[in-house]
Design a protein around this motif. Structure first.
Motif, PDB file in Angstrom:
ATOM      1  N   ILE A 171      -6.288  -3.970  18.058  1.00 50.59           N
ATOM      2  CA  ILE A 171      -5.706  -3.031  19.018  1.00 50.59           C
ATOM      3  C   ILE A 171      -6.292  -1.644  18.773  1.00 50.59           C
ATOM      4  N   ASP A 172      -6.644  -0.959  19.847  1.00 52.13           N
ATOM      5  CA  ASP A 172      -7.135   0.417  19.755  1.00 52.13           C
ATOM      6  C   ASP A 172      -6.564   1.175  20.946  1.00 52.13           C
ATOM      7  N   LEU A 173      -5.410   1.789  20.737  1.00 57.60           N
ATOM      8  CA  LEU A 173      -4.743   2.481  21.831  1.00 57.60           C
ATOM      9  C   LEU A 173      -5.490   3.741  22.264  1.00 57.60           C
ATOM     10  N   ASN A 174      -6.257   4.346  21.374  1.00 55.99           N
ATOM     11  CA  ASN A 174      -7.090   5.486  21.773  1.00 55.99           C
ATOM     12  C   ASN A 174      -8.172   5.060  22.758  1.00 55.99           C
ATOM     13  N   TYR A 175      -8.725   3.886  22.516  1.00 51.30           N
ATOM     14  CA  TYR A 175      -9.738   3.315  23.410  1.00 51.30           C
ATOM     15  C   TYR A 175      -9.129   3.029  24.779  1.00 51.30           C
ATOM     16  N   ALA A 176      -7.932   2.441  24.790  1.00 50.11           N
ATOM     17  CA  ALA A 176      -7.241   2.170  26.054  1.00 50.11           C
ATOM     18  C   ALA A 176      -6.935   3.472  26.792  1.00 50.11           C
ATOM     19  N   GLU A 177      -6.546   4.502  26.048  1.00 56.96           N
ATOM     20  CA  GLU A 177      -6.244   5.796  26.662  1.00 56.96           C
ATOM     21  C   GLU A 177      -7.493   6.412  27.284  1.00 56.96           C
ATOM     22  N   PRO A 199       0.829  -1.210   0.000  1.00 59.43           N
ATOM     23  CA  PRO A 199       0.000   0.000   0.000  1.00 59.43           C
ATOM     24  C   PRO A 199       0.859   1.254   0.000  1.00 59.43           C
ATOM     25  N   ALA A 200       0.289   2.337  -0.511  1.00 57.12           N
ATOM     26  CA  ALA A 200       1.029   3.607  -0.525  1.00 57.12           C
ATOM     27  C   ALA A 200       1.234   4.142   0.884  1.00 57.12           C
ATOM     28  N   THR A 201       0.237   3.934   1.741  1.00 57.92           N
ATOM     29  CA  THR A 201       0.323   4.372   3.144  1.00 57.92           C
ATOM     30  C   THR A 201       0.122   3.167   4.038  1.00 57.92           C
ATOM     31  N   ASN A 202       0.961   3.025   5.035  1.00 55.06           N
ATOM     32  CA  ASN A 202       0.889   1.871   5.925  1.00 55.06           C
ATOM     33  C   ASN A 202      -0.350   1.933   6.802  1.00 55.06           C
ATOM     34  N   ALA A 203      -0.942   0.782   7.019  1.00 55.80           N
ATOM     35  CA  ALA A 203      -2.090   0.698   7.919  1.00 55.80           C
ATOM     36  C   ALA A 203      -1.641   0.940   9.352  1.00 55.80           C
ATOM     37  N   SER A 204      -2.581   1.327  10.192  1.00 57.25           N
ATOM     38  CA  SER A 204      -2.261   1.576  11.590  1.00 57.25           C
ATOM     39  C   SER A 204      -2.288   0.273  12.368  1.00 57.25           C
ATOM     40  N   ARG A 205      -1.275   0.047  13.172  1.00 50.59           N
ATOM     41  CA  ARG A 205      -1.301  -1.079  14.101  1.00 50.59           C
ATOM     42  C   ARG A 205      -1.679  -0.587  15.497  1.00 50.59           C
ATOM     43  N   ARG A 206      -2.030   0.713  15.570  1.00 50.72           N
ATOM     44  CA  ARG A 206      -2.356   1.315  16.855  1.00 50.72           C
ATOM     45  C   ARG A 206      -3.845   1.577  17.032  1.00 50.72           C
ATOM     46  N   ARG A 207      -4.562   1.592  15.922  1.00 49.71           N
ATOM     47  CA  ARG A 207      -6.009   1.717  16.035  1.00 49.71           C
ATOM     48  C   ARG A 207      -6.641   0.904  14.932  1.00 49.71           C
ATOM     49  N   GLN A 208      -7.203  -0.229  15.319  1.00 55.83           N
ATOM     50  CA  GLN A 208      -7.826  -1.151  14.384  1.00 55.83           C
ATOM     51  C   GLN A 208      -9.313  -1.272  14.719  1.00 55.83           C
ATOM     52  N   PRO A 209     -10.127  -1.656  13.758  1.00 57.20           N
ATOM     53  CA  PRO A 209     -11.567  -1.773  14.031  1.00 57.20           C
ATOM     54  C   PRO A 209     -11.847  -2.871  15.042  1.00 57.20           C
ATOM     55  N   ASP A 224     -17.509   1.739  25.070  1.00 55.03           N
ATOM     56  CA  ASP A 224     -17.764   1.365  23.685  1.00 55.03           C
ATOM     57  C   ASP A 224     -16.717   2.036  22.800  1.00 55.03           C
ATOM     58  N   PRO A 225     -15.833   1.234  22.179  1.00 57.56           N
ATOM     59  CA  PRO A 225     -14.783   1.842  21.348  1.00 57.56           C
ATOM     60  C   PRO A 225     -15.317   2.599  20.140  1.00 57.56           C
ATOM     61  N   MET A 226     -16.548   2.306  19.718  1.00 56.17           N
ATOM     62  CA  MET A 226     -17.114   2.961  18.546  1.00 56.17           C
ATOM     63  C   MET A 226     -17.945   4.192  18.891  1.00 56.17           C
ATOM     64  N   ALA A 227     -18.143   4.463  20.194  1.00 54.49           N
ATOM     65  CA  ALA A 227     -18.963   5.610  20.598  1.00 54.49           C
ATOM     66  C   ALA A 227     -18.195   6.913  20.402  1.00 54.49           C
ATOM     67  N   PRO A 228     -18.888   7.996  20.110  1.00 51.82           N
ATOM     68  CA  PRO A 228     -18.206   9.300  19.990  1.00 51.82           C
ATOM     69  C   PRO A 228     -17.698   9.751  21.354  1.00 51.82           C
ATOM     70  N   PRO A 229     -16.780  10.697  21.382  1.00 53.15           N
ATOM     71  CA  PRO A 229     -16.263  11.195  22.676  1.00 53.15           C
ATOM     72  C   PRO A 229     -17.384  11.733  23.553  1.00 53.15           C
ATOM     73  N   GLU A 230     -17.264  11.528  24.848  1.00 49.89           N
ATOM     74  CA  GLU A 230     -18.275  11.990  25.783  1.00 49.89           C
ATOM     75  C   GLU A 230     -18.214  13.514  25.932  1.00 49.89           C
ATOM     76  N   ASN A 231     -19.381  14.114  26.044  1.00 43.92           N
ATOM     77  CA  ASN A 231     -19.414  15.538  26.360  1.00 43.92           C
ATOM     78  C   ASN A 231     -19.212  15.704  27.869  1.00 43.92           C
ATOM     79  N   PRO A 232     -18.982  16.920  28.345  1.00 41.17           N
ATOM     80  CA  PRO A 232     -18.703  17.108  29.784  1.00 41.17           C
ATOM     81  C   PRO A 232     -19.790  16.572  30.702  1.00 41.17           C
ATOM     82  N   GLN A 233     -21.064  16.730  30.296  1.00 41.59           N
ATOM     83  CA  GLN A 233     -22.140  16.251  31.155  1.00 41.59           C
ATOM     84  C   GLN A 233     -22.122  14.722  31.247  1.00 41.59           C
TER      85      GLN A 233
END
Length: 824
Positions: free
Chosen positions: A430-436, A18-28, A382-391
């Motif tokens: 792997i989803d490092l954003n989810y872990a974070e 591929p022209a751009t490497n896939a992420s090994r840090r955030r996968q579905p 839920d790794p697929m949920a949008p970011p939580e709002n402050p409330q």
């Protein structure tokens, strides 16, 4: 290799990449094979009503205090948490039916219970970190004094006065049944909490005496919980471990007839049995003990599986509109069953396929993705949920569903697997954003926590932000003397970051600190101190380094009767150093064990490639002339693998053994080809990571360099004496390149070839020319190969579009998981 397989030349260097490497840090997220249970919504108990049962009063009191102690412990106040546990439970010796508290209206009871939780620092605002009460003894005393007398004695974390104690003892001595109830009501959660603390200290220190104390503590927890189990049922109290192994499982009906305390007793009994078995394996260092403890683990799993079946049955009743309040399920039971059953699924999934099938045959589960999803459901993540709002975030922090005493451990497990285990064993999804996201929530709850701050630093490290990771590690101070060893994990990671950045001075200082203070692995720390001093190049310390290297092998230890692979590696390398007086690129060589090349940012990778390539050129200058002439001959596909019929020699260009040995000799350099192959392997490894750095443009030049380097390892592998692991790892990364290129059949054939090389002595693998075919990192290679086969399955499913349907996400089930947006 398959006869029809194309050669690298036939494909060309850029075909299929591929022209751009896939992420090994955030996968579905994975497509699950079965629905996720949502047990949070099964919580049905009124914490504001004091129960009639003394045992349940005792357990409620213990849970409140244990929650308080756990919060202190997680927030770096270990001494205060231990002090609470050391005081022991205050026995509830009489019923409160005739007390002033029992006649109070419900609103007063609720208010009293609220004040009790406030006194123990458990209000929602305090959990938010807004007004943390840690160490505020005056506030606790004032709150305690404001409570009704009866409830104050019920929830106090301090022992009663001696006069009160004598009065209680005299009042309870008149009846044998009262004595029995008092004995049974000894706090099983206290015993479990103390045992876990002691078990953690045993793991931190790795001291046999601490391990033995931990085993005794868990045995006491088992005995205490056993007194409150419903022992008349088949497979429970009266049936031993072997009996439950034969019986297999316990039905949901057995648990439906239990009261709330008995369900918790079963859970604690199983948990303590599991943890005691793990410590026993570390303590006895005996393979037969492993077999015995496997039977105990099977017995514990029988209980955990029965509890899960019970909760599944209750969930089914709720779906059909039935009232489930009488089952009295609380958040502590939910988090406990979720944690234990998920861990069984996750841990077993990492074992070799043959062992997994055997365990599945006798009833053990093995579904890593499902286990991870079950833990996510416990926290409503839920790794697929949008970011939580402050409330929404504030509601999550204040949700009572988070108060289960095992709740934070349910969060720790997925973070650990994402940011630590995946560094050693490549994993899918792997989803490092989810872990974070999960870890940031817990850091907000426990801003001083060494556990969650370490995971934060580790996340920064695996995402190649090394400077930020080091700053995070340095910010943590474990002040408690009894837990000083816990701080060494930060020191070790600082040392590894320094080694990645070629900061030999810092690496040497940290390794010396670990050698002086830590008890984990004297073998490993002696070797690290030796090689970091050697890399620093201070000739005045040569004698000290020599002395350290001579002591490396003497520091080896065994776990379950087997040597640790990284200690075996260090011992073999130290012998080489003692014999020859030098090692080639020892820091890079050691970093292979910790998979740190995945963590290096591109600039550091380029710098390290320059250092390694310099050594490659130096060794190439030492290569005999006749061996250089042989390099002009192409290396056929059949020469890249060792065939059983070859009699220990590669075919083709190496068909003449005597001529090869004569032409290949390098004066005064016995292990020249070990170093030669190691240098080329490291060059190929670093080039591979530059070529396929996640989310960066594919680098064809680096990919070509990696393939050429691995080919050189294949060419000279028959001449190696000791470091044969470079040959196996070269095959692994060659197959990984083919996966990137879409050549899945060839990659799979190469992985299966590597699996066939396991246990070389038993299977009669032909040795290399030096007669030593043993691979000291065999287990490490096999774990990576099994992961590589999963990568191929995932790639094929992606190409075909997949044929499975994803299970409902955490938030989309028909009955919500007690969501933080609608907290009870």
């Amino acid at each position: 290799m398959p006869p029809s397989a194309k050669t690298d030349e036939a494909y060309g260097q850029q075909d299929g990449f591929p022209a751009t490497n896939a992420s090994r840090r955030r996968q579905p997220p994975p497509k699950l094979k079965k629905p996720i249970p949502h047990y949070r919504h099964l919580v049905r108990w009124n914490k504001n009503v004091v129960p009639d049962s003394i045992e349940e009063q005792q357990m409620n009191q213990d849970l409140v205090v244990l929650r308080r102690a756990l919060d202190l412990f997680l927030n770096n106040s270990m001494a205060e948490g231990e002090a609470i546990m050391a005081e022991g439970p205050i026995p509830v010796t009489g019923s409160l039916a005739g007390s002033r508290y029992a006649s109070a209206p419900p609103s007063s009871a609720a208010e009293a219970a609220k004040r009790a939780r406030e006194a123990l620092g458990m209000t929602n605002g305090e959990k938010n970190g807004v007004s943390s009460p840690y160490g505020d003894e005056k506030r606790q005393q004032e709150a305690m004094s404001a409570m009704p007398d009866d409830l104050s004695s019920l929830h106090s974390s301090s022992p009663p006065s001696s006069k009160e104690g004598k009065k209680d003892a005299s009042s309870s001595s008149g009846s044998s049944s009262t004595k029995k109830s008092k004995d049974k009501s000894a706090g099983m959660y206290y015993e479990l909490g103390k045992a876990i603390i002691q078990g953690l200290r045993a793991l931190v220190t790795f001291d046999p005496e601490e391990i033995e104390l931990g085993m005794k503590a868990f045995e006491q927890a088992i005995k205490t919980a056993d007194k409150q189990r419903k022992g008349s049922l088949l497979g429970l109290g009266s049936v031993k471990a072997v009996g439950s192994f034969v019986v297999g499982t316990i039905g949901a009906g057995s648990f439906k007839s239990m009261n709330r305390v008995q369900k918790h007793a079963e859970l604690i009994y199983a948990e303590a049995t599991i943890l005691r078995s793990l410590l026993s394996v570390l303590y006895h260092l005996d393979v037969w003990m492993v077999i015995e403890e496997c039977i105990n683990l099977r017995h514990a799993f029988t209980i955990i599986q029965g509890l899960k079946s019970f909760m599944d049955s209750v969930e089914s009743e709720l779906r059909h509109g039935k009232n489930i309040d009488h089952y009295q399920i609380d958040e502590h039971l939910v988090s406990g069953v979720t944690l234990s059953y998920s861990l069984y699924n996750i841990v077993i999934s990492f074992l070799p396929e043959v062992i997994v099938k055997m365990l599945q045959f006798i009833g053990f589960p093995s579904d890593r993705d499902w286990g991870m999803a079950m833990l996510a459901a416990c926290g409503d993540w839920d790794p697929m949920a949008p970011p939580e709002n402050p409330q929404e975030h504030a509601e999550r922090l204040s949700s009572s569903a988070n108060e289960g005493v095992r709740r934070q451990f349910c969060d720790m497990v997925p973070i650990i697997f994402q940011v630590i285990v995946s560094s050693f064993i490549p994993m899918n999804h792997i989803d490092l954003n989810y872990a974070e996201m999960i870890n940031n929530y817990n850091v907000e709850l426990y801003p001083q926590s060494p556990f969650f701050l370490f995971l934060k630093g580790r996340h920064l490290q695996v995402t190649s932000r090394l400077d930020e990771a080091v700053a995070t590690y340095k910010s943590v101070q474990v002040e408690e003397p009894r837990w000083h060893q816990l701080g060494h994990i930060f020191v070790f990671e600082e040392m590894m970051c320094a080694m990645m950045q070629n900061d030999h001075q810092t690496a040497c200082e940290k390794s010396r600190q670990l050698l002086k203070e830590s008890r984990w692995s004297k073998c490993c720390f002696r070797y690290l101190t030796g090689i970091t001093g050697y890399e620093r190049g201070d000739q005045s310390e040569k004698k000290k380094i020599d002395n350290l290297m001579e002591k490396v092998e003497g520091g080896m230890q065994k776990v379950a009767g087997m040597n640790l692979f990284f200690e075996t590696f260090c011992a073999r390398k130290s012998k080489r150093f003692i014999k020859e007086g030098h090692l080639l690129l020892p820091s890079y060589d050691f970093m292979l064990l910790w998979n740190t090349f995945d963590m290096m940012p591109p600039k550091i990778l380029q710098k390290n490639l320059a250092n390694i390539s310099s050594e490659v050129r130096r060794l190439q200058a030492l290569l005999p002339e006749k061996m250089r002439e042989r390099e002009s001959q192409p290396l056929a596909a059949k020469d890249q693998t060792i065939e059983a019929s070859s009699g220990g020699m590669l075919g083709g260009m190496f068909s003449s053994k005597n001529a090869l040995l004569r032409d290949s000799k390098v004066a005064n350099y016995e292990n020249f080809y070990d170093d030669y192959c190691l240098a080329f392997f490291l060059q190929g490894l670093v080039a591979y990571h530059i070529a396929f750095f996640p989310e960066e443009a594919f680098n064809p030049e680096m990919c070509a360099l990696a393939q050429e380097s691995f080919q050189t390892v294949f060419r000279y592998a028959p001449l190696m004496n000791d470091d044969t692991y470079t040959y196996y790892f070269s095959h692994y990364y060659k197959a990984k390149i083919w996966i990137h290129q879409g050549r899945l059949d060839e990659a799979q054939a190469r992985f299966k070839y590597l699996l066939g090389l396991s246990n070389t002595n038993m299977l009669g693998l032909p040795a290399l020319v030096g007669g030593k075919g043993k691979n000291s990192l065999e287990l490490f290679v096999l774990l990576k190969v099994h992961s590589g086969l999963l990568d191929i399955e995932t790639a094929r499913a992606t190409l075909t579009g997949g044929n499975s349907t994803a299970a409902p996400s955490v938030r989309s089930a028909s009955i919500r998981a007690g969501s933080i947006r609608s907290s009870k």
